[in-house]
Design a protein around this motif. Structure first.
Motif, PDB file in Angstrom:
ATOM      1  N   CYS A 186      -6.601   4.342 -11.492  1.00  0.00           N
ATOM      2  CA  CYS A 186      -5.834   5.464 -10.944  1.00  0.00           C
ATOM      3  C   CYS A 186      -4.356   5.332 -11.270  1.00  0.00           C
ATOM      4  CB  CYS A 186      -6.041   5.564  -9.435  1.00  0.00           C
ATOM      5  SG  CYS A 186      -7.641   6.272  -8.970  1.00  0.00           S
ATOM      6  N   ASP A 243      -9.358   2.700   3.930  1.00  0.00           N
ATOM      7  CA  ASP A 243      -9.347   2.726   5.394  1.00  0.00           C
ATOM      8  C   ASP A 243     -10.489   1.923   6.000  1.00  0.00           C
ATOM      9  OD1 ASP A 243      -7.083   4.276   5.487  1.00  0.00           O
ATOM     10  OD2 ASP A 243      -8.187   6.175   5.505  1.00  0.00           O
ATOM     11  N   LEU A 273      -8.389   9.967  -6.058  1.00  0.00           N
ATOM     12  CA  LEU A 273      -7.454   9.506  -5.024  1.00  0.00           C
ATOM     13  C   LEU A 273      -8.048   9.696  -3.627  1.00  0.00           C
ATOM     14  CD1 LEU A 273      -3.811  10.523  -5.984  1.00  0.00           C
ATOM     15  CD2 LEU A 273      -5.001   8.353  -6.310  1.00  0.00           C
ATOM     16  N   ILE A 320       0.843  -1.197   0.000  1.00  0.00           N
ATOM     17  CA  ILE A 320       0.000   0.000   0.000  1.00  0.00           C
ATOM     18  C   ILE A 320       0.877   1.246   0.000  1.00  0.00           C
ATOM     19  CG2 ILE A 320      -1.710   1.335   1.276  1.00  0.00           C
ATOM     20  CD1 ILE A 320      -2.919  -1.179   2.282  1.00  0.00           C
ATOM     21  N   VAL A 321       1.941   1.213   0.787  1.00  0.00           N
ATOM     22  CA  VAL A 321       2.856   2.359   0.850  1.00  0.00           C
ATOM     23  C   VAL A 321       3.453   2.624  -0.533  1.00  0.00           C
ATOM     24  CG1 VAL A 321       5.025   3.205   1.815  1.00  0.00           C
ATOM     25  CG2 VAL A 321       3.375   2.010   3.287  1.00  0.00           C
ATOM     26  N   ARG A 380      -0.147  13.550  -8.211  1.00  0.00           N
ATOM     27  CA  ARG A 380      -1.124  14.364  -7.479  1.00  0.00           C
ATOM     28  C   ARG A 380      -0.973  15.833  -7.889  1.00  0.00           C
ATOM     29  NH1 ARG A 380      -4.087  13.187  -3.012  1.00  0.00           N
ATOM     30  NH2 ARG A 380      -2.825  11.356  -2.507  1.00  0.00           N
ATOM     31  N   LEU A 418      -8.129   1.108  -8.309  1.00  0.00           N
ATOM     32  CA  LEU A 418      -6.674   1.130  -8.149  1.00  0.00           C
ATOM     33  C   LEU A 418      -5.984   1.047  -9.500  1.00  0.00           C
ATOM     34  CD1 LEU A 418      -6.245  -1.220  -5.045  1.00  0.00           C
ATOM     35  CD2 LEU A 418      -5.590   1.196  -5.153  1.00  0.00           C
ATOM     36  N   ARG A 453       0.789   3.995  -2.938  1.00  0.00           N
ATOM     37  CA  ARG A 453       0.469   5.393  -2.634  1.00  0.00           C
ATOM     38  C   ARG A 453       1.589   6.322  -3.110  1.00  0.00           C
ATOM     39  NH1 ARG A 453      -2.259   4.044   3.247  1.00  0.00           N
ATOM     40  NH2 ARG A 453      -4.425   4.384   2.624  1.00  0.00           N
ATOM     41  N   GLN A 454       2.811   5.877  -2.992  1.00  0.00           N
ATOM     42  CA  GLN A 454       3.923   6.692  -3.481  1.00  0.00           C
ATOM     43  C   GLN A 454       3.858   6.876  -4.987  1.00  0.00           C
ATOM     44  OE1 GLN A 454       7.340   4.547  -1.996  1.00  0.00           O
ATOM     45  NE2 GLN A 454       7.239   5.501   0.034  1.00  0.00           N
ATOM     46  N   LEU A 475       1.133   6.742  -6.872  1.00  0.00           N
ATOM     47  CA  LEU A 475      -0.003   7.600  -7.197  1.00  0.00           C
ATOM     48  C   LEU A 475       0.280   9.058  -6.834  1.00  0.00           C
ATOM     49  CD1 LEU A 475      -2.884   5.262  -5.961  1.00  0.00           C
ATOM     50  CD2 LEU A 475      -2.244   5.721  -8.334  1.00  0.00           C
ATOM     51  N   ALA A 476       0.994   9.277  -5.744  1.00  0.00           N
ATOM     52  CA  ALA A 476       1.282  10.641  -5.298  1.00  0.00           C
ATOM     53  C   ALA A 476       2.145  11.401  -6.294  1.00  0.00           C
ATOM     54  CB  ALA A 476       1.965  10.604  -3.934  1.00  0.00           C
ATOM     55  N   GLU A 507      -8.589   6.676  -1.000  1.00  0.00           N
ATOM     56  CA  GLU A 507      -7.990   6.653   0.339  1.00  0.00           C
ATOM     57  C   GLU A 507      -9.044   6.351   1.402  1.00  0.00           C
ATOM     58  OE1 GLU A 507      -4.978   6.726   1.253  1.00  0.00           O
ATOM     59  OE2 GLU A 507      -3.833   7.506  -0.444  1.00  0.00           O
TER      60      GLU A 507
END
Length: 550
Positions: free
Chosen positions: A501, A481, A473, A452-453, A463, A498, A456-457, A459-460, A477
């Protein structure tokens, strides 16, 4: 009786308003997204090595052979004329020519010859090109490629089979491995009662004194049954184990692999799939006892990336056919290619093709980086299931839309689109159906937080590039959760989103603005729809269409 003059056929019409014969193509030079992707993701040697394959694979003569291989599918030859068991599969010569195209170039082994240095990117790009020749024969190419990491778990097995697996050659003869120049691998996992639930397998492995085993049981699907060896799962005292089953026993006699019948499939007709019985078949254990499923996952990860790439190659071929037809056909006073609705449909197909290819190449780079980079290793664990699920969900609708662009001529068997349409579902089913892929994604996210980390990196990095992307996004997120029970219930939505994106992030970062921004609005915006051809009113169609065949 009077003599009759020979019949003279009078032409009733002129053949007009048809696109010209497409002729030979250079599949790399004409594919701008592929050329850009390789320049971005892969070492320079990859494009250089691919260039001759792309030029060769684009020849019209290969489509003739592909048609022949599908028109004359493989035949099972159970016995010879004296009644002795053969259990062989006979193919038309066209099929063997196709296999030579792939194996002669070493594309089944290139990932391991250049592991960590672009090898997986070379393999995936080659598979993308070879799929555009004929998807069916790519099945044994994929499995031969994917068998290698499993063989490395046993040095003795690797010493015997490794050099022949990596050989730049194709040897279709049914002979013991010591007499072969090159070898291909198949796999036989699923059984009638279990399907994807291989823990319910009942095939038994009985130990021999020398450490080998004898297998007794059945396999509901054996892929590429003409292969020289098969990786299979069977149950022994320790649990489910992984075993290598050769076509011939060490004494040179045929092994107890009995082909019951070949599957009569919807598509994938150039390739054989069989139901088999293991009748006291000789086999070698590979990997730790009782850890067969974990052992075979090394192969499954590889085949899943290939199963995600095949639809991207099929999309590219279908897109090219649709655009070629639209450029050469007139209706209602102007070319189809100039009709606003047709432009939107084909531009949307082009966006999907480019997004799918970008995700495949990024995943291949993660495979190459995994041995020495934690971030890439985390992505390599997650991305194959994401890409396999989503690309194959898009594939059948994509082929149907491309077929419709040609009208009735797209529906007849002389056109490749009918074959591609029948082929489209197989990669979704093979190596785990859509639900299995979604559950695997949830399992990885639950057990491997580093994945996941890493995601997310990735995808970021995009951003702030587009408001629809940023909003998607944020929603993603919030969904991630949720509790584990809620996550499983939403597994299909999450896996789809996912993948989309990540596709969007790659296009926003690396493709022209016309591509990345239009993709985000069409896939992630308020009016997003699964229907192809629904693009923003002001979409830059000309810029998108210009990339299809520059």
């Amino acid at each position: 009786m009077p003599d009759h003059a020979p019949c003279t056929h009078l032409a009733t019409h002129d053949v007009s308003n048809q696109p010209p014969v497409s002729g030979d193509r250079d599949l790399l030079r004409e594919d701008l997204p592929l050329a850009e992707g390789l320049a971005r993701e892969a070492p320079a040697w990859v494009a250089e090595r691919l260039a001759p394959l792309a030029c060769n694979a684009g020849r019209e003569s290969w489509q003739v052979l592909a048609d022949e291989a599908n028109h004359y599918p493989p035949e099972l030859r159970t016995f010879d004329r004296h009644g002795r068991r053969l259990d062989e599969v006979h193919y038309t010569p066209a099929y063997h020519h196709l296999m030579h195209l792939a194996c002669g170039g070493g594309w089944h082994g290139v990932a391991w010859e250049h592991e960590g240095a672009g090898g997986h990117q070379a393999h995936i790009a080659a598979l993308y090109l070879l799929t555009q020749v004929e998807p069916g024969f790519c099945c044994p190419i994929t499995m031969t490629h994917a068998a290698y990491p499993v063989l490395r778990q046993d040095s003795a097995v690797l010493a015997t089979w490794g050099p022949r697996l990596l050989a730049h050659d194709y040897d279709p003869r049914a002979l013991p491995i010591g007499d072969k120049r090159a070898a291909t691998f198949g796999m036989a996992m699923t059984e009638k009662q279990g399907g994807s639930d291989v823990r319910s397998n009942t095939t038994r492995a009985t130990p021999n004194a020398d450490g080998s085993v004898r297998l007794t049981g059945h396999k509901w699907f054996c892929s590429a049954p003409m292969s020289d060896a098969f990786l299979t799962l069977a149950r022994d005292e320790a649990g489910i184990g992984c075993f290598l089953v050769p076509r011939f026993r060490p004494d040179g006699e045929r092994n107890g692999i009995l082909l019951q019948r070949l599957k009569d499939k919807c598509g994938n007709r150039a390739n054989a799939s069989a139901e088999i019985e293991y009748a006291d078949a000789w086999a070698q254990p590979i990997g730790a006892p009782g850890r067969g499923i974990a052992t075979i996952l090394d192969m499954v990860q590889q085949t899943r990336l290939d199963a995600a790439t095949a639809p991207a190659g099929m999309m590219r071929q279908a897109l090219r056919e649709a655009w070629h037809h639209a450029q050469g056909r007139e209706a209602f006073g102007k070319r189809l290619a100039d009709q606003p609705l047709m432009q939107r449909v084909i531009a949307d197909l082009a966006l999907e093709t480019e997004a799918s290819l970008a995700l495949c190449l990024r995943t291949a780079r993660a495979f190459d980086g995994a041995p020495h980079d934690d971030h890439e290793r985390a992505l390599a664990r997650l991305l194959p299931a994401l890409a396999k699920f989503w690309h194959n969900k898009r594939g059948p609708a994509f082929m149907a839309e491309a077929m419709e662009c040609l009208g009735g001529i797209g529906y007849v068997e002389e056109a490749p689109l009918a074959r591609l349409y029948r082929e489209a579902p197989v990669n979704s089913i093979w190596e785990g159906s859509g639900n299995v892929m979604c559950l695997d994604v949830m399992r990885v996210l639950g057990r491997h937080p580093e994945c996941i980390v890493a995601l997310r990196q990735e995808l970021a990095l995009a951003r702030g590039a587009h408001h629809d992307f940023d909003r998607a996004l944020g929603m993603l997120e919030r969904r991630l959760d949720a509790t584990p029970e809620t996550l499983e219930a939403q597994a299909r939505w999450l896996t789809q989103r996912l993948a989309q994106c990540l596709q969007a992030a790659l296009l926003l970062r690396h493709a022209p603005n016309a591509v990345g921004e239009t993709f985000c609005t069409a896939r992630l915006g308020d009016e997003a729809t699964p229907l192809f051809g629904v693009l923003p009113a002001q979409a830059p169609l000309a810029a998108i269409l210009a990339r299809i065949n520059p």
